[in-house]
Design a protein around this motif. Structure first.
Motif, PDB file in Angstrom:
ATOM      1  N   THR A 153       0.829  -1.208   0.000  1.00 46.06           N
ATOM      2  CA  THR A 153       0.000   0.000   0.000  1.00 46.06           C
ATOM      3  C   THR A 153       0.857   1.249   0.000  1.00 46.06           C
ATOM      4  N   ARG A 177      -5.627   2.472  -1.965  1.00 44.85           N
ATOM      5  CA  ARG A 177      -5.093   3.100  -0.750  1.00 44.85           C
ATOM      6  C   ARG A 177      -6.070   2.964   0.405  1.00 44.85           C
ATOM      7  N   LEU A 178      -7.342   3.179   0.102  1.00 45.68           N
ATOM      8  CA  LEU A 178      -8.375   3.067   1.135  1.00 45.68           C
ATOM      9  C   LEU A 178      -8.444   1.647   1.687  1.00 45.68           C
ATOM     10  N   GLY A 217      -6.312  -0.729   1.185  1.00 47.98           N
ATOM     11  CA  GLY A 217      -4.994  -1.091   1.688  1.00 47.98           C
ATOM     12  C   GLY A 217      -4.758  -0.540   3.082  1.00 47.98           C
ATOM     13  N   GLY A 218      -5.291   0.635   3.347  1.00 46.52           N
ATOM     14  CA  GLY A 218      -5.184   1.211   4.686  1.00 46.52           C
ATOM     15  C   GLY A 218      -5.883   0.325   5.695  1.00 46.52           C
ATOM     16  N   VAL A 219      -7.080  -0.098   5.353  1.00 48.45           N
ATOM     17  CA  VAL A 219      -7.818  -1.011   6.229  1.00 48.45           C
ATOM     18  C   VAL A 219      -7.037  -2.318   6.390  1.00 48.45           C
ATOM     19  N   THR A 247      -3.849  -2.784   6.145  1.00 46.41           N
ATOM     20  CA  THR A 247      -2.661  -2.551   6.970  1.00 46.41           C
ATOM     21  C   THR A 247      -3.018  -2.574   8.445  1.00 46.41           C
TER      22      THR A 247
END
Lengths: 184, 184
Positions: free
Chosen positions: A105, A150-151, A153-155, A157
């Motif tokens: 990410t 990104r969204l 992937g943020g979750v 992560t």
DNA sequence: GAACGATACGGAGACTGTCTCCGTTTAGCA
DNA sequence: TGCTAAACGGAGACAGTCTCCGTATCGTTC
């Protein structure tokens, strides 16, 4: 490439995959070299940095994302459920290896990253999903595939580092999905 | 605590804040000790692990989150804008130090974490914001403060590691905000 | 199949960071 | 002014990264 070099390279990737799965992406590279039965020099010659080695390892599961995306695209159900289903697949796959979600990410959208080709496969998959939904007028069009990655992937992560289970991840993905589908 | 010990402790925190701001949370602790003019032993006696030191450093800006939240709560505008404004404040503050967003978000909801008190302040602030909006019937009630912190923290983590600017973060936060406000 | 040059190997060791141990110093009390 | 508990500090053990260079091997050429 000389035959022995190719053999060693393959062996290092194979062992690294194993070690990283066991210990996460921070595992000692010298250990990888030792287990692969090669010297540290050999490992670093083939893979000048950890990132490059990770890139080689990721190849196989990036292929799985493509496959899984095909399956999700064929899903017959509501647009929101399709999106959610893809999110869950995405999170599941990029958290296969501890630390992988953050790595991929973070590199998303970085043209210089050694793992950019993998990111492109992932954002490409995202593009196919939101492209389909956009055609149907089901999702907003002001957010592109990289942003979606990104969204989600943020979750992923957070899920990875906090060791959240699917039940704890789902509501987060639902919020993101609801934020993407057009208001009814 | 002896006066000299207190002096050293304060000095270490002060120096560590500086060093971490410069080099991120991975900076060498021996360097911190050296710059603070103390031995490594002294540093490790006061702060047995990096996490504990980070916790001490975070105290000051956790206070800032509380302050900033007060300000946001007084905002007069649409509910969505209020939420968005708080998101931006939150992201800005937890990305003040490189690596901080990941650290705090990862610890969110972990009762054993050395920085749990900081997480509680942050989720408490989130609770105040979404509590206000929930009272007005403006946001969904099936997502709690910790989950909101995870969502926004996920975005912040990505923003931090990928070095995204506010313009790139905003659309991501908009999606999250839209996913939280109740459908019109 | 022998000789040779390019290619690759491997591991010792330099370097950096973490963390501990223990002899030395100092604060603060009586 | 002495005494003692508390605190100091830095040497050094340990672990991981990465490089350098003498040695070994491949594969080509004759």
């Amino acid at each position: 490439m000389r035959a022995d070099a190719q053999r060693n390279r393959d062996r290092i990737v194979e062992v690294a995959r194993e070690v990283f799965r066991e210990q996460g992406y921070d595992a000692s590279l010298d250990l990888v070299a030792k287990r692969a039965g090669v010297g540290a020099g050999t490992l670093y010659r083939h893979f000048p940095s950890r990132e490059v080695l990770v890139d080689a390892i990721m190849q196989s599961w990036v292929d799985r994302v493509t496959e899984a995306t095909d399956k999700v695209l064929a899903f017959e159900g509501s647009d929101r459920d399709l999106l959610l289903r893809w999110f869950e697949t995405y999170v599941e796959l990029i958290t296969l290896h501890k630390g992988g979600a953050a790595k991929i990410t973070c590199a998303m959208g970085d043209e210089e990253s050694p793992i950019r080709t993998k990111c492109q496969v992932l954002s490409g998959a995202a593009a196919r999903v939101i492209g389909l939904l956009a055609e149907r007028g089901a999702v907003r069009t002001d957010v592109d595939a990289v942003q979606v990655c990104r969204l989600v992937g943020g979750v992923a992560t957070v899920a990875d580092t906090s060791e959240l289970g699917p039940d704890q991840v789902r509501p987060l993905l639902e919020v993101v999905a609801d934020g993407l589908v057009v208001r009814g």
